[in-house]
Write an enzyme that holds these catalytic residues in place. Structure first.
Site, PDB file in Angstrom:
ATOM      1  N   LYS A  96      44.920  30.823  33.300  1.00 64.11           N
ATOM      2  CA  LYS A  96      43.601  31.152  32.732  1.00 64.11           C
ATOM      3  C   LYS A  96      43.761  32.228  31.649  1.00 64.11           C
ATOM      4  O   LYS A  96      43.140  32.142  30.585  1.00 64.11           O
ATOM      5  CB  LYS A  96      42.660  31.639  33.846  1.00 64.11           C
ATOM      6  CG  LYS A  96      42.200  30.504  34.753  1.00 64.11           C
ATOM      7  CD  LYS A  96      41.471  30.990  35.991  1.00 64.11           C
ATOM      8  CE  LYS A  96      41.181  29.820  36.935  1.00 64.11           C
ATOM      9  NZ  LYS A  96      40.594  30.207  38.206  1.00 64.11           N
ATOM     10  N   GLN A 116      39.265  35.389  41.557  1.00 65.36           N
ATOM     11  CA  GLN A 116      40.083  34.246  41.975  1.00 65.36           C
ATOM     12  C   GLN A 116      39.971  34.047  43.484  1.00 65.36           C
ATOM     13  O   GLN A 116      40.199  34.975  44.261  1.00 65.36           O
ATOM     14  CB  GLN A 116      41.556  34.492  41.554  1.00 65.36           C
ATOM     15  CG  GLN A 116      42.492  33.346  41.847  1.00 65.36           C
ATOM     16  CD  GLN A 116      42.131  32.058  41.080  1.00 65.36           C
ATOM     17  OE1 GLN A 116      41.819  32.102  39.903  1.00 65.36           O
ATOM     18  NE2 GLN A 116      42.165  30.937  41.762  1.00 65.36           N
ATOM     19  N   ASP A 167      32.213  31.336  36.539  1.00 61.23           N
ATOM     20  CA  ASP A 167      32.662  30.252  37.434  1.00 61.23           C
ATOM     21  C   ASP A 167      31.482  29.369  37.846  1.00 61.23           C
ATOM     22  O   ASP A 167      31.679  28.283  38.390  1.00 61.23           O
ATOM     23  CB  ASP A 167      33.296  30.839  38.707  1.00 61.23           C
ATOM     24  CG  ASP A 167      34.816  30.812  38.637  1.00 61.23           C
ATOM     25  OD1 ASP A 167      35.360  29.946  37.929  1.00 61.23           O
ATOM     26  OD2 ASP A 167      35.444  31.654  39.309  1.00 61.23           O
TER      27      ASP A 167
END
Ligand code: NDP
Length: 280
Positions: A52, A96, A119
């Protein structure tokens, strides 16, 4: 033999488009910054985080990393999130997953400012998606929609079967396919006659977390198969939830693993970061 839906190629095209958008924003003195938080050092998470960050660097998004030890408490993590929520330079916050068991994922995701929830996991953004309002879409399902559209696969009126009902893949995937006017069926571990149900699908989207479980018996001839799963097989090679070699011969199109849905998830994260800067 099936067409391979090349997620790497399509995600590279999207990243190139996003790079140009970022440079336009920079010309207007709008910088984009993503805060990436990892708690502990789970090797798979470290790979995802590093990919990422690389993708951010490619398109010109500044990423700042918070690598926290596995004994970080929920309160410490919440404090960091509150700080990042207030920061005027941070546009997006990514935590994460999975988090260590001692920390409630639900509490952490709820603490992120929905305007910085790149997200798309915050209930506010999930609710907005349910009623069809443009918001931060969850990256993996949004990536699948882009894969289908950019491969010129018609969705409208098609029978779509989604295998899996998780909050991050299966459920949002079903809503996005519904918004694209597919007729959607969702399957899960209690579904009866799974093979028969799957065999009716024009588009079969598989997110069950079971390596190579979906064989040719589950797939209608000429179906489009999207494999969201990611696993390591007995030879330590990456594979999906679909037995690619068994299904490839008879379906119309299929995503490989690696190089299918995975790269699209990252491209959609970048898209959400850019949207967050733009919305601000
Ligand atoms: P979860 O484990 O959260 O959910 C799995 C779902 O599959 C559940 O709804 C479960 O049903 C269902 N299921 C499990 N076994 C069966 C079965 N035998 N028959 C029918 N349904 C079954 O997984 P995720 O949604 O988080 O992830 C799915 C896969 O996708 C994983 O391999 C994951 O690594 C991968 N993934 C890939 C991403 C990418 O970027 N490519 C991103 C996110 C995930 P029930 O609800 O009844 O338990």
């Amino acid at each position: 033999m099936a067409n391979i839906i090349d997620g790497k190629l399509i995600s590279d095209q999207i990243k190139q488009e996003l790079k140009e958008k970022v440079s336009q924003l920079k010309n207007q003195n709008i910088a984009i910054q993503l805060a990436v938080i990892q708690v502990g050092n789970d090797p798979a998470s470290s790979v995802y985080v590093s990919n990422k960050k690389k993708a951010c660097a490619f398109v010109g998004i500044d990423s700042i990393s918070y690598e926290l030890s596995s004994d970080t408490t929920e309160e410490e993590l919440l404090e960091l999130i509150y700080e990042l929520n207030e920061s005027s330079s941070v546009n997006g916050i990514l935590v994460q997953l999975p988090l260590p068991k001692s920390i409630s994922e639900e509490r952490i995701l709820l603490a992120i400012d929905p305007k910085k929830d790149v997200d798309g996991f915050h209930p506010y953004n999930v609710g907005s998606m349910c009623i069809g309002k443009a918001t931060y879409l969850p990256c993996t399902p949004a990536g699948v929609i882009q894969l289908l559209k950019r491969s010129n696969i018609d969705i409208e009126g098609k029978d779509c079967v989604i295998l899996g009902r998780s909050n991050i893949v299966g459920k949002p995937m079903s809503l996005l396919m519904l918004q694209e006017n597919a007729t959607v069926t969702i399957c899960h571990s209690k579904t009866k006659n799974l093979k028969e149900v799957c065999k009716k699908a024009d588009i079969l989207i598989v997110a069950i977390g079971k390596p190579k479980m979906i064989t040719a018996e589950y797939v209608k001839e000429d179906a489009v198969v999207i494999d969201v799963g990611i696993h390591r097989d007995e030879n330590n090679k990456l594979c999906g939830d679909v037995d690619f070699d068994a299904v490839f011969a008879s379906c119309q199109a299929i995503t490989p693993v690696p190089g299918g849905v995975g790269p699209m998830t990252i491209a959609m994260l970048l898209q959400n970061c850019i949207d967050s800067a733009w919305n601000k």
